[in-house]
Design a protein around this motif. Sequence first.
Motif, PDB file in Angstrom:
ATOM      1  N   ASP A 197       0.839  -1.197   0.000  1.00 30.12           N
ATOM      2  CA  ASP A 197       0.000   0.000   0.000  1.00 30.12           C
ATOM      3  C   ASP A 197       0.879   1.253   0.000  1.00 30.12           C
ATOM      4  O   ASP A 197       1.907   1.306   0.690  1.00 30.12           O
ATOM      5  CB  ASP A 197      -0.903   0.008   1.239  1.00 30.12           C
ATOM      6  N   TRP A 198       0.459   2.278  -0.744  1.00 26.86           N
ATOM      7  CA  TRP A 198       1.307   3.463  -0.934  1.00 26.86           C
ATOM      8  C   TRP A 198       1.697   4.144   0.367  1.00 26.86           C
ATOM      9  O   TRP A 198       2.830   4.589   0.517  1.00 26.86           O
ATOM     10  CB  TRP A 198       0.679   4.460  -1.916  1.00 26.86           C
ATOM     11  N   ALA A 199       0.790   4.242   1.308  1.00 20.50           N
ATOM     12  CA  ALA A 199       1.092   4.960   2.554  1.00 20.50           C
ATOM     13  C   ALA A 199       2.209   4.262   3.335  1.00 20.50           C
ATOM     14  O   ALA A 199       3.119   4.920   3.849  1.00 20.50           O
ATOM     15  CB  ALA A 199      -0.155   5.097   3.417  1.00 20.50           C
ATOM     16  N   TRP A 200       2.155   2.952   3.407  1.00 20.22           N
ATOM     17  CA  TRP A 200       3.166   2.202   4.149  1.00 20.22           C
ATOM     18  C   TRP A 200       4.491   2.127   3.391  1.00 20.22           C
ATOM     19  O   TRP A 200       5.557   2.325   3.968  1.00 20.22           O
ATOM     20  CB  TRP A 200       2.645   0.795   4.457  1.00 20.22           C
ATOM     21  N   ALA A 201       4.426   1.822   2.106  1.00 21.63           N
ATOM     22  CA  ALA A 201       5.648   1.664   1.315  1.00 21.63           C
ATOM     23  C   ALA A 201       6.438   2.964   1.214  1.00 21.63           C
ATOM     24  O   ALA A 201       7.663   2.985   1.396  1.00 21.63           O
ATOM     25  CB  ALA A 201       5.295   1.149  -0.091  1.00 21.63           C
ATOM     26  N   CYS A 202       5.750   4.047   0.954  1.00 25.34           N
ATOM     27  CA  CYS A 202       6.437   5.334   0.780  1.00 25.34           C
ATOM     28  C   CYS A 202       6.959   5.868   2.110  1.00 25.34           C
ATOM     29  O   CYS A 202       8.026   6.482   2.162  1.00 25.34           O
ATOM     30  CB  CYS A 202       5.525   6.329   0.081  1.00 25.34           C
ATOM     31  N   GLU A 203       6.239   5.618   3.176  1.00 23.89           N
ATOM     32  CA  GLU A 203       6.742   5.988   4.493  1.00 23.89           C
ATOM     33  C   GLU A 203       8.024   5.210   4.802  1.00 23.89           C
ATOM     34  O   GLU A 203       8.983   5.762   5.344  1.00 23.89           O
ATOM     35  CB  GLU A 203       5.701   5.717   5.576  1.00 23.89           C
ATOM     36  N   ALA A 204       8.066   3.925   4.463  1.00 23.69           N
ATOM     37  CA  ALA A 204       9.259   3.113   4.729  1.00 23.69           C
ATOM     38  C   ALA A 204      10.482   3.665   4.001  1.00 23.69           C
ATOM     39  O   ALA A 204      11.572   3.758   4.569  1.00 23.69           O
ATOM     40  CB  ALA A 204       9.008   1.659   4.320  1.00 23.69           C
ATOM     41  N   ALA A 205      10.306   4.056   2.740  1.00 20.57           N
ATOM     42  CA  ALA A 205      11.422   4.631   1.987  1.00 20.57           C
ATOM     43  C   ALA A 205      11.867   5.951   2.597  1.00 20.57           C
ATOM     44  O   ALA A 205      13.069   6.240   2.708  1.00 20.57           O
ATOM     45  CB  ALA A 205      11.026   4.821   0.520  1.00 20.57           C
ATOM     46  N   ALA A 206      10.910   6.760   3.013  1.00 20.54           N
ATOM     47  CA  ALA A 206      11.243   8.043   3.642  1.00 20.54           C
ATOM     48  C   ALA A 206      11.981   7.832   4.959  1.00 20.54           C
ATOM     49  O   ALA A 206      12.929   8.562   5.280  1.00 20.54           O
ATOM     50  CB  ALA A 206       9.961   8.851   3.873  1.00 20.54           C
ATOM     51  N   ARG A 207      11.581   6.826   5.724  1.00 20.83           N
ATOM     52  CA  ARG A 207      12.276   6.527   6.981  1.00 20.83           C
ATOM     53  C   ARG A 207      13.718   6.108   6.720  1.00 20.83           C
ATOM     54  O   ARG A 207      14.615   6.407   7.505  1.00 20.83           O
ATOM     55  CB  ARG A 207      11.533   5.454   7.770  1.00 20.83           C
ATOM     56  N   ASP A 208      13.956   5.415   5.607  1.00 23.69           N
ATOM     57  CA  ASP A 208      15.340   5.071   5.257  1.00 23.69           C
ATOM     58  C   ASP A 208      16.188   6.338   5.138  1.00 23.69           C
ATOM     59  O   ASP A 208      17.325   6.372   5.591  1.00 23.69           O
ATOM     60  CB  ASP A 208      15.393   4.290   3.928  1.00 23.69           C
ATOM     61  N   VAL A 209      15.622   7.381   4.532  1.00 24.32           N
ATOM     62  CA  VAL A 209      16.344   8.646   4.382  1.00 24.32           C
ATOM     63  C   VAL A 209      16.513   9.320   5.742  1.00 24.32           C
ATOM     64  O   VAL A 209      17.617   9.698   6.134  1.00 24.32           O
ATOM     65  CB  VAL A 209      15.621   9.584   3.390  1.00 24.32           C
ATOM     66  N   ALA A 210      15.437   9.454   6.473  1.00 19.45           N
ATOM     67  CA  ALA A 210      15.464  10.160   7.755  1.00 19.45           C
ATOM     68  C   ALA A 210      16.382   9.486   8.767  1.00 19.45           C
ATOM     69  O   ALA A 210      17.008  10.159   9.587  1.00 19.45           O
ATOM     70  CB  ALA A 210      14.051  10.266   8.323  1.00 19.45           C
ATOM     71  N   GLU A 211      16.479   8.161   8.702  1.00 20.08           N
ATOM     72  CA  GLU A 211      17.270   7.413   9.677  1.00 20.08           C
ATOM     73  C   GLU A 211      18.661   7.049   9.156  1.00 20.08           C
ATOM     74  O   GLU A 211      19.383   6.287   9.797  1.00 20.08           O
ATOM     75  CB  GLU A 211      16.479   6.185  10.125  1.00 20.08           C
ATOM     76  N   GLY A 212      19.024   7.586   7.983  1.00 20.95           N
ATOM     77  CA  GLY A 212      20.374   7.423   7.473  1.00 20.95           C
ATOM     78  C   GLY A 212      20.694   6.130   6.754  1.00 20.95           C
ATOM     79  O   GLY A 212      21.844   5.866   6.423  1.00 20.95           O
ATOM     80  N   ARG A 213      19.685   5.311   6.460  1.00 21.24           N
ATOM     81  CA  ARG A 213      19.934   4.071   5.722  1.00 21.24           C
ATOM     82  C   ARG A 213      20.015   4.313   4.220  1.00 21.24           C
ATOM     83  O   ARG A 213      20.471   3.454   3.468  1.00 21.24           O
ATOM     84  CB  ARG A 213      18.848   3.039   6.040  1.00 21.24           C
ATOM     85  N   ALA A 214      19.543   5.479   3.784  1.00 16.58           N
ATOM     86  CA  ALA A 214      19.622   5.886   2.377  1.00 16.58           C
ATOM     87  C   ALA A 214      19.834   7.391   2.347  1.00 16.58           C
ATOM     88  O   ALA A 214      19.420   8.107   3.259  1.00 16.58           O
ATOM     89  CB  ALA A 214      18.339   5.520   1.632  1.00 16.58           C
ATOM     90  N   GLU A 215      20.491   7.855   1.301  1.00 12.42           N
ATOM     91  CA  GLU A 215      20.741   9.291   1.163  1.00 12.42           C
ATOM     92  C   GLU A 215      19.559  10.012   0.528  1.00 12.42           C
ATOM     93  O   GLU A 215      19.308  11.185   0.817  1.00 12.42           O
ATOM     94  CB  GLU A 215      22.006   9.520   0.337  1.00 12.42           C
ATOM     95  N   GLN A 216      18.853   9.307  -0.349  1.00 14.49           N
ATOM     96  CA  GLN A 216      17.686   9.868  -1.020  1.00 14.49           C
ATOM     97  C   GLN A 216      16.687   8.746  -1.244  1.00 14.49           C
ATOM     98  O   GLN A 216      16.995   7.571  -1.036  1.00 14.49           O
ATOM     99  CB  GLN A 216      18.067  10.495  -2.363  1.00 14.49           C
ATOM    100  N   ALA A 217      15.499   9.120  -1.721  1.00 12.60           N
ATOM    101  CA  ALA A 217      14.488   8.115  -2.050  1.00 12.60           C
ATOM    102  C   ALA A 217      13.681   8.573  -3.252  1.00 12.60           C
ATOM    103  O   ALA A 217      13.595   9.769  -3.545  1.00 12.60           O
ATOM    104  CB  ALA A 217      13.554   7.870  -0.857  1.00 12.60           C
ATOM    105  N   VAL A 218      13.098   7.599  -3.922  1.00 10.25           N
ATOM    106  CA  VAL A 218      12.130   7.840  -4.982  1.00 10.25           C
ATOM    107  C   VAL A 218      10.887   7.072  -4.570  1.00 10.25           C
ATOM    108  O   VAL A 218      10.952   5.861  -4.311  1.00 10.25           O
ATOM    109  CB  VAL A 218      12.628   7.350  -6.353  1.00 10.25           C
ATOM    110  N   VAL A 219       9.769   7.781  -4.444  1.00 13.73           N
ATOM    111  CA  VAL A 219       8.518   7.147  -4.019  1.00 13.73           C
ATOM    112  C   VAL A 219       7.475   7.322  -5.117  1.00 13.73           C
ATOM    113  O   VAL A 219       7.394   8.367  -5.748  1.00 13.73           O
ATOM    114  CB  VAL A 219       8.028   7.719  -2.671  1.00 13.73           C
ATOM    115  N   CYS A 220       6.680   6.269  -5.336  1.00 11.28           N
ATOM    116  CA  CYS A 220       5.758   6.279  -6.466  1.00 11.28           C
ATOM    117  C   CYS A 220       4.395   5.711  -6.093  1.00 11.28           C
ATOM    118  O   CYS A 220       4.295   4.758  -5.325  1.00 11.28           O
ATOM    119  CB  CYS A 220       6.291   5.403  -7.591  1.00 11.28           C
ATOM    120  N   CYS A 221       3.387   6.298  -6.673  1.00  8.01           N
ATOM    121  CA  CYS A 221       2.039   5.741  -6.656  1.00  8.01           C
ATOM    122  C   CYS A 221       1.392   6.182  -7.973  1.00  8.01           C
ATOM    123  O   CYS A 221       2.051   6.796  -8.818  1.00  8.01           O
ATOM    124  CB  CYS A 221       1.248   6.184  -5.429  1.00  8.01           C
ATOM    125  N   TRP A 222       0.126   5.888  -8.162  1.00  8.93           N
ATOM    126  CA  TRP A 222      -0.526   6.181  -9.438  1.00  8.93           C
ATOM    127  C   TRP A 222      -0.387   7.648  -9.821  1.00  8.93           C
ATOM    128  O   TRP A 222      -0.039   7.973 -10.941  1.00  8.93           O
ATOM    129  CB  TRP A 222      -1.989   5.757  -9.359  1.00  8.93           C
TER     130      TRP A 222
END
Length: 138
Positions: free
Chosen positions: A41-66
């Motif tokens: 689901d978009w809300a959960w998946a995109c939040e997870a990617a954003a948390r990767d950025v906020a918590e330092g597991r990723a430098e950036q993210a690309v999030v997608c939905c329709w």
Amino acid sequence: MRIAVAADSLDGVAARIVGELRERGHEVVTHGALNEAERDDWAWACEAAARDVAEGRAEQAVVCCWTGTGASIAANKVRGVRAALCADGARRWNDANVLALSLRVVSEPLLKEILDAWFAGTASTDPADVANVEHLET
């Protein structure tokens, strides 16, 4: 660069985003429909990617939905994330660290152009622009 990528479906350019980023030499962490072990689901998946950025597991993210709008909203709920639906000035004036894309309207040629512009962009050092971005953290 390590980049988190989330999509709520495999429609449009969802899978191509991962391939394009890897071809450009980036390490990719997948979420949602791009990762069989996760909720898509978009809300959960995109939040997870954003948390990767906020918590330092990723430098950036690309999030997608329709439309890209929900992806942006979900990512922006995470403190420290500045997600922007692809538009002029997102990197320069807003120092966006998460790119939101529409799976409905982004074609493969457009995806390449968007990523070229995204990675070529840098944050403004103008004091007014810096102050605006800093204000978001308060």
